[in-house]
Design a protein around this motif. Structure first.
Motif, PDB file in Angstrom:
ATOM      1  N   ALA A   7       0.876  -1.168   0.000  1.00  0.00           N
ATOM      2  CA  ALA A   7       0.000   0.000   0.000  1.00  0.00           C
ATOM      3  C   ALA A   7       0.914   1.219   0.000  1.00  0.00           C
ATOM      4  CB  ALA A   7      -0.887   0.009   1.235  1.00  0.00           C
ATOM      5  N   ILE A   8       0.749   2.092  -0.974  1.00  0.00           N
ATOM      6  CA  ILE A   8       1.604   3.262  -1.097  1.00  0.00           C
ATOM      7  C   ILE A   8       0.839   4.468  -0.578  1.00  0.00           C
ATOM      8  CG2 ILE A   8       2.882   4.732  -2.689  1.00  0.00           C
ATOM      9  CD1 ILE A   8       2.941   2.200  -4.548  1.00  0.00           C
ATOM     10  N   LEU A   9       1.400   5.139   0.398  1.00  0.00           N
ATOM     11  CA  LEU A   9       0.778   6.312   0.980  1.00  0.00           C
ATOM     12  C   LEU A   9       1.539   7.557   0.568  1.00  0.00           C
ATOM     13  CD1 LEU A   9       0.098   4.992   4.591  1.00  0.00           C
ATOM     14  CD2 LEU A   9      -1.414   4.963   2.618  1.00  0.00           C
ATOM     15  N   THR A  10       0.808   8.579   0.198  1.00  0.00           N
ATOM     16  CA  THR A  10       1.410   9.856  -0.150  1.00  0.00           C
ATOM     17  C   THR A  10       0.545  10.959   0.437  1.00  0.00           C
ATOM     18  OG1 THR A  10       2.287  11.197  -1.961  1.00  0.00           O
ATOM     19  CG2 THR A  10       0.247  10.015  -2.399  1.00  0.00           C
ATOM     20  N   THR A  11       1.163  12.037   0.838  1.00  0.00           N
ATOM     21  CA  THR A  11       0.409  13.157   1.397  1.00  0.00           C
ATOM     22  C   THR A  11       0.006  14.116   0.283  1.00  0.00           C
ATOM     23  OG1 THR A  11       2.355  14.539   1.756  1.00  0.00           O
ATOM     24  CG2 THR A  11       1.740  13.017   3.548  1.00  0.00           C
ATOM     25  N   TYR A  12      -0.909  14.987   0.591  1.00  0.00           N
ATOM     26  CA  TYR A  12      -1.339  16.005  -0.357  1.00  0.00           C
ATOM     27  C   TYR A  12      -0.135  16.881  -0.742  1.00  0.00           C
ATOM     28  CZ  TYR A  12      -3.897  20.024  -2.201  1.00  0.00           C
ATOM     29  OH  TYR A  12      -4.355  21.042  -2.999  1.00  0.00           O
ATOM     30  N   GLU A  13       0.686  17.250   0.244  1.00  0.00           N
ATOM     31  CA  GLU A  13       1.864  18.077  -0.019  1.00  0.00           C
ATOM     32  C   GLU A  13       2.843  17.360  -0.934  1.00  0.00           C
ATOM     33  OE1 GLU A  13       0.552  17.633   3.050  1.00  0.00           O
ATOM     34  OE2 GLU A  13      -0.293  19.643   3.264  1.00  0.00           O
ATOM     35  N   GLU A  14       3.057  16.053  -0.721  1.00  0.00           N
ATOM     36  CA  GLU A  14       3.951  15.284  -1.585  1.00  0.00           C
ATOM     37  C   GLU A  14       3.411  15.231  -3.009  1.00  0.00           C
ATOM     38  OE1 GLU A  14       5.932  12.025   1.457  1.00  0.00           O
ATOM     39  OE2 GLU A  14       3.890  11.698   0.751  1.00  0.00           O
ATOM     40  N   GLU A  15       2.120  15.083  -3.153  1.00  0.00           N
ATOM     41  CA  GLU A  15       1.510  15.031  -4.481  1.00  0.00           C
ATOM     42  C   GLU A  15       1.682  16.369  -5.198  1.00  0.00           C
ATOM     43  OE1 GLU A  15      -0.238  13.349  -7.780  1.00  0.00           O
ATOM     44  OE2 GLU A  15       0.546  12.383  -5.989  1.00  0.00           O
ATOM     45  N   LYS A  16       1.521  17.477  -4.480  1.00  0.00           N
ATOM     46  CA  LYS A  16       1.718  18.793  -5.084  1.00  0.00           C
ATOM     47  C   LYS A  16       3.164  18.973  -5.537  1.00  0.00           C
ATOM     48  CE  LYS A  16      -0.049  22.463  -3.181  1.00  0.00           C
ATOM     49  NZ  LYS A  16      -0.530  23.454  -2.196  1.00  0.00           N
ATOM     50  N   LEU A  17       4.130  18.538  -4.722  1.00  0.00           N
ATOM     51  CA  LEU A  17       5.544  18.616  -5.099  1.00  0.00           C
ATOM     52  C   LEU A  17       5.833  17.762  -6.324  1.00  0.00           C
ATOM     53  CD1 LEU A  17       7.477  18.595  -1.701  1.00  0.00           C
ATOM     54  CD2 LEU A  17       7.578  20.346  -3.474  1.00  0.00           C
ATOM     55  N   ASP A  18       5.252  16.560  -6.345  1.00  0.00           N
ATOM     56  CA  ASP A  18       5.451  15.656  -7.474  1.00  0.00           C
ATOM     57  C   ASP A  18       4.898  16.267  -8.763  1.00  0.00           C
ATOM     58  OD1 ASP A  18       6.259  13.073  -8.613  1.00  0.00           O
ATOM     59  OD2 ASP A  18       4.099  12.754  -8.842  1.00  0.00           O
ATOM     60  N   LYS A  19       3.738  16.908  -8.675  1.00  0.00           N
ATOM     61  CA  LYS A  19       3.158  17.550  -9.856  1.00  0.00           C
ATOM     62  C   LYS A  19       4.064  18.682 -10.351  1.00  0.00           C
ATOM     63  CE  LYS A  19      -1.706  16.578  -9.401  1.00  0.00           C
ATOM     64  NZ  LYS A  19      -3.046  17.120  -9.290  1.00  0.00           N
ATOM     65  N   ALA A  20       4.630  19.431  -9.419  1.00  0.00           N
ATOM     66  CA  ALA A  20       5.529  20.517  -9.802  1.00  0.00           C
ATOM     67  C   ALA A  20       6.762  19.964 -10.511  1.00  0.00           C
ATOM     68  CB  ALA A  20       5.934  21.318  -8.573  1.00  0.00           C
ATOM     69  N   LYS A  21       7.301  18.860 -10.026  1.00  0.00           N
ATOM     70  CA  LYS A  21       8.460  18.227 -10.661  1.00  0.00           C
ATOM     71  C   LYS A  21       8.104  17.719 -12.054  1.00  0.00           C
ATOM     72  CE  LYS A  21      10.645  16.630  -6.399  1.00  0.00           C
ATOM     73  NZ  LYS A  21      10.936  15.445  -5.571  1.00  0.00           N
ATOM     74  N   ARG A  22       6.923  17.097 -12.191  1.00  0.00           N
ATOM     75  CA  ARG A  22       6.503  16.593 -13.501  1.00  0.00           C
ATOM     76  C   ARG A  22       6.307  17.744 -14.481  1.00  0.00           C
ATOM     77  NH1 ARG A  22       2.369  13.058 -10.764  1.00  0.00           N
ATOM     78  NH2 ARG A  22       0.942  14.506 -11.702  1.00  0.00           N
TER      79      ARG A  22
END
Length: 138
Positions: A7-22
């Motif tokens: 099960a992979i857990l990610t926070t909202y903040e991590e998802e926002k950072l990942d989107k910025a990197k993408r």
């Protein structure tokens, strides 16, 4: 990941950072929201028609957005991320298909705690740990 029982857990903040990197690496198409000034009522909820265009103006679509509602719908539909409010109607392109989403009911209700239950047989890891293991992010 049922096959590997993770099960992979990610926070909202991590998802926002990942989107910025993408976005910075060119793997994310950016859309700009342009208000049209047209007011429309959907389900008795006031909305405004918004035009979304990609940066080179080769793709565009409309959305009906309510400033009166705050729902995380835009987190799951990248072109909508620039919107302020909640889209009650919008389209999404999938290859040669156009999928139109329209809200048919809006009612606040609590989230069931069972939604967050994780099978005890699963190994719980973070997104960073998964990427370090060499699994591509979908």
């Amino acid at each position: 990941m049922e096959k590997e029982k993770m099960a992979i857990l990610t926070t909202y903040e991590e998802e926002k950072l990942d989107k910025a990197k993408r976005a910075a690496s060119g793997h994310l198409e950016t859309y700009n929201a342009e208000k049209t000034g047209q007011k429309v009522s959907l389900l008795g909820i006031p909305t405004e028609r918004v035009l979304l265009k990609n940066v080179d103006n080769t793709k565009s679509f409309e959305a009906l957005v309510s400033a009166d509602l705050d729902s995380p719908v835009t987190l799951f539909f990248e072109p909508l991320s620039q919107l302020k409010g909640t889209p009650l109607q919008f389209s999404e392109r999938e290859v040669d298909w156009v999928i139109r989403y329209t809200a048919i009911a809006v009612k606040p209700q609590p989230v069931a705690p069972q939604l967050f239950d994780i099978n005890p047989d699963f190994m719980v890891i973070t997104m960073k740990q998964m990427l370090e293991m060499g699994h591509p992010k979908n």
